[in-house]
Write a protein that holds these residues in place. Structure first.
Motif, mmCIF file in Angstrom:
data_model
loop_
_atom_site.group_PDB
_atom_site.id
_atom_site.type_symbol
_atom_site.label_atom_id
_atom_site.label_comp_id
_atom_site.label_asym_id
_atom_site.label_seq_id
_atom_site.Cartn_x
_atom_site.Cartn_y
_atom_site.Cartn_z
ATOM 1 N N TRP A 70 -36.541 61.726 -49.394
ATOM 2 C CA TRP A 70 -35.545 62.801 -49.388
ATOM 3 C C TRP A 70 -35.788 63.736 -48.201
ATOM 4 O O TRP A 70 -34.871 64.086 -47.458
ATOM 5 C CB TRP A 70 -35.628 63.549 -50.718
ATOM 6 C CG TRP A 70 -34.610 64.623 -50.927
ATOM 7 C CD1 TRP A 70 -33.290 64.465 -51.258
ATOM 8 C CD2 TRP A 70 -34.836 66.031 -50.846
ATOM 9 N NE1 TRP A 70 -32.690 65.691 -51.388
ATOM 10 C CE2 TRP A 70 -33.614 66.682 -51.142
ATOM 11 C CE3 TRP A 70 -35.949 66.814 -50.558
ATOM 12 C CZ2 TRP A 70 -33.470 68.058 -51.154
ATOM 13 C CZ3 TRP A 70 -35.815 68.197 -50.570
ATOM 14 C CH2 TRP A 70 -34.588 68.800 -50.865
ATOM 15 N N LEU A 71 -37.048 64.109 -48.000
ATOM 16 C CA LEU A 71 -37.415 64.999 -46.901
ATOM 17 C C LEU A 71 -37.206 64.313 -45.552
ATOM 18 O O LEU A 71 -36.733 64.933 -44.593
ATOM 19 C CB LEU A 71 -38.868 65.452 -47.062
ATOM 20 C CG LEU A 71 -39.409 66.411 -46.007
ATOM 21 C CD1 LEU A 71 -38.597 67.708 -45.973
ATOM 22 C CD2 LEU A 71 -40.878 66.715 -46.295
ATOM 23 N N LYS A 72 -37.535 63.036 -45.466
ATOM 24 C CA LYS A 72 -37.364 62.295 -44.210
ATOM 25 C C LYS A 72 -35.902 62.299 -43.784
ATOM 26 O O LYS A 72 -35.596 62.451 -42.607
ATOM 27 C CB LYS A 72 -37.865 60.857 -44.373
ATOM 28 C CG LYS A 72 -37.761 60.030 -43.108
ATOM 29 C CD LYS A 72 -38.312 58.626 -43.337
ATOM 30 C CE LYS A 72 -38.163 57.777 -42.109
ATOM 31 N NZ LYS A 72 -38.652 56.410 -42.320
ATOM 32 N N ARG A 73 -34.995 62.151 -44.736
ATOM 33 C CA ARG A 73 -33.565 62.177 -44.407
ATOM 34 C C ARG A 73 -33.184 63.530 -43.809
ATOM 35 O O ARG A 73 -32.418 63.612 -42.854
ATOM 36 C CB ARG A 73 -32.726 61.885 -45.642
ATOM 37 C CG ARG A 73 -31.237 61.869 -45.337
ATOM 38 C CD ARG A 73 -30.434 61.393 -46.489
ATOM 39 N NE ARG A 73 -30.585 59.945 -46.614
ATOM 40 C CZ ARG A 73 -30.125 59.240 -47.615
ATOM 41 N NH1 ARG A 73 -29.480 59.830 -48.603
ATOM 42 N NH2 ARG A 73 -30.277 57.950 -47.649
ATOM 43 N N ILE A 74 -33.737 64.608 -44.352
ATOM 44 C CA ILE A 74 -33.470 65.942 -43.809
ATOM 45 C C ILE A 74 -34.021 66.048 -42.384
ATOM 46 O O ILE A 74 -33.350 66.565 -41.484
ATOM 47 C CB ILE A 74 -34.063 67.044 -44.720
ATOM 48 C CG1 ILE A 74 -33.338 67.054 -46.071
ATOM 49 C CG2 ILE A 74 -33.979 68.421 -44.057
ATOM 50 C CD1 ILE A 74 -33.966 67.966 -47.118
ATOM 51 N N VAL A 75 -35.225 65.543 -42.162
ATOM 52 C CA VAL A 75 -35.834 65.592 -40.829
ATOM 53 C C VAL A 75 -35.003 64.790 -39.829
ATOM 54 O O VAL A 75 -34.752 65.243 -38.707
ATOM 55 C CB VAL A 75 -37.301 65.087 -40.867
ATOM 56 C CG1 VAL A 75 -37.871 64.938 -39.461
ATOM 57 C CG2 VAL A 75 -38.165 66.031 -41.696
ATOM 58 N N VAL A 76 -34.560 63.604 -40.219
ATOM 59 C CA VAL A 76 -33.733 62.782 -39.330
ATOM 60 C C VAL A 76 -32.431 63.516 -39.008
ATOM 61 O O VAL A 76 -32.014 63.582 -37.842
ATOM 62 C CB VAL A 76 -33.456 61.392 -39.957
ATOM 63 C CG1 VAL A 76 -32.363 60.656 -39.186
ATOM 64 C CG2 VAL A 76 -34.730 60.562 -39.982
ATOM 65 N N ASN A 77 -31.790 64.085 -40.018
ATOM 66 C CA ASN A 77 -30.546 64.837 -39.787
ATOM 67 C C ASN A 77 -30.776 66.020 -38.851
ATOM 68 O O ASN A 77 -29.980 66.266 -37.942
ATOM 69 C CB ASN A 77 -29.948 65.324 -41.101
ATOM 70 C CG ASN A 77 -29.244 64.225 -41.856
ATOM 71 O OD1 ASN A 77 -28.689 63.306 -41.276
ATOM 72 N ND2 ASN A 77 -29.275 64.307 -43.173
ATOM 73 N N LYS A 78 -31.849 66.752 -39.074
ATOM 74 C CA LYS A 78 -32.167 67.899 -38.213
ATOM 75 C C LYS A 78 -32.474 67.445 -36.788
ATOM 76 O O LYS A 78 -32.092 68.114 -35.824
ATOM 77 C CB LYS A 78 -33.354 68.692 -38.775
ATOM 78 C CG LYS A 78 -33.017 69.530 -39.975
ATOM 79 C CD LYS A 78 -32.142 70.696 -39.580
ATOM 80 C CE LYS A 78 -31.817 71.579 -40.754
ATOM 81 N NZ LYS A 78 -30.825 72.599 -40.396
ATOM 82 N N SER A 79 -33.144 66.306 -36.640
ATOM 83 C CA SER A 79 -33.441 65.765 -35.311
ATOM 84 C C SER A 79 -32.155 65.414 -34.578
ATOM 85 O O SER A 79 -31.984 65.747 -33.396
ATOM 86 C CB SER A 79 -34.324 64.511 -35.418
ATOM 87 O OG SER A 79 -35.565 64.815 -35.998
#
Length: 183
Positions: A70-79
């Protein structure tokens, strides 16, 4: 304390639990951001913004997937948001050694042994941006087309099409860089 207990404490704005969760995931999420964002300071900023968003949206986390995913998806989106805002190019493949790139189980193509990691990195960086994102998310981050469509806001068909075209361009660039004349 169990992971679910830590998350519940974080939902109650327990700073100690938030720090514990941050400490557990910050290095891994930094590596994810760094694969997309060139500058180390920018990657750190992306991770910080991702954690801020994660903590503010933690009530939406329902444990249907692991917290890390879940957190990785947020990081990818923010990137991706960062790259779009800065119009920077993606950094491809820091530590991944590719000899086989496959998009589907029945659709494999081999990269010639003479092609180096730098050749692959350069070829991905030369892809048009819309193909870079899909190639990175699919081949490097391991997302499927449904997830890519959600992340990029495109249809699954568009994701598949962009991956297919991106792979063709990538293969062409790798072949041209290796042999100079193409096939």
């Amino acid at each position: 304390m169990l992971q679910s207990d830590i998350i519940e404490e974080c939902k109650q704005n327990n700073r100690k639990a938030q720090l514990q969760l941050y400490s557990q995931y910050c290095d891994g999420m930094y590596c994810v951001a760094k694969r997309f964002v060139k500058d180390a300071n920018d990657a750190e900023d992306v991770v910080q913004e991702a954690f801020i968003k994660a903590f503010s949206k933690l009530h939406q986390y329902k444990a249907e997937v692991t917290f890390g995913i879940w957190l990785k998806r947020i990081v990818v989106n923010k990137s991706i948001d960062f790259l779009k805002s800065k119009k920077q190019r993606l950094v491809a493949l820091e530590e991944v050694h590719l000899k086989v790139i496959d998009a589907e189980d029945n659709d494999k193509w081999l990269v010639d042994d003479a092609i180096t990691l730098n050749d692959v990195k350069k070829a991905i960086n030369e892809l048009p941006e819309k193909y870079q994102y899909v190639v990175m998310l699919y081949l490097i981050e391991g997302y499927d087309h449904q997830e890519i469509s959600e992340i990029l806001g495109v249809s699954e068909v568009a994701s598949r099409t962009q991956l297919y075209r991106g792979k063709l361009l990538l293969q062409e660039r790798l072949t041209l860089s290796n042999y100079g004349t193409g096939h």
